[in-house]
Design a protein around this motif. Sequence first.
Motif, PDB file in Angstrom:
ATOM      1  N   HIS A  11     -30.019 -29.398   0.242  1.00 61.84           N
ATOM      2  CA  HIS A  11     -28.980 -28.444   0.637  1.00 61.84           C
ATOM      3  C   HIS A  11     -27.731 -28.715  -0.180  1.00 61.84           C
ATOM      4  O   HIS A  11     -27.068 -29.735  -0.014  1.00 61.84           O
ATOM      5  N   CYS A  57     -26.508 -24.183  -0.184  1.00 56.65           N
ATOM      6  CA  CYS A  57     -27.635 -23.461   0.403  1.00 56.65           C
ATOM      7  C   CYS A  57     -28.885 -24.280   0.080  1.00 56.65           C
ATOM      8  O   CYS A  57     -28.831 -25.210  -0.708  1.00 56.65           O
ATOM      9  N   TRP A  58     -29.991 -23.962   0.700  1.00 59.78           N
ATOM     10  CA  TRP A  58     -31.233 -24.703   0.442  1.00 59.78           C
ATOM     11  C   TRP A  58     -31.734 -24.378  -0.955  1.00 59.78           C
ATOM     12  O   TRP A  58     -31.763 -23.218  -1.362  1.00 59.78           O
TER      13      TRP A  58
END
Length: 69
Positions: A17, A20-21
Motif C-alpha cells: 500500500h 493505494c494497493w
Amino acid sequence: MEVERRRIESLGGFVSHIGCWRAMGILAMSRAIGDIFLKPYVSATPDVRRFELTSDDEFVVLASDGVFD
C-alpha cells in the motif's frame, strides 16, 4: 481484492500500500495489458462479472482504472 492478493503472492510477488494497493509496489492494478515486466504477477485475463438487467435499470457504466484514479 483478497483473491488477487493471494494470486500474486502465490506466484512469489507482493502487494503493498503506497497511497493505494499496488502489485509489486508499482502498478495500481493486477489486471492489465502491456506491463510485460510485471509478468506473471499482472494478468491480461479480464475480471468479468455478469449482472441481470431489469426494466428499472437506466444506465450501464463501463470503465477502466483511469476513470477512477
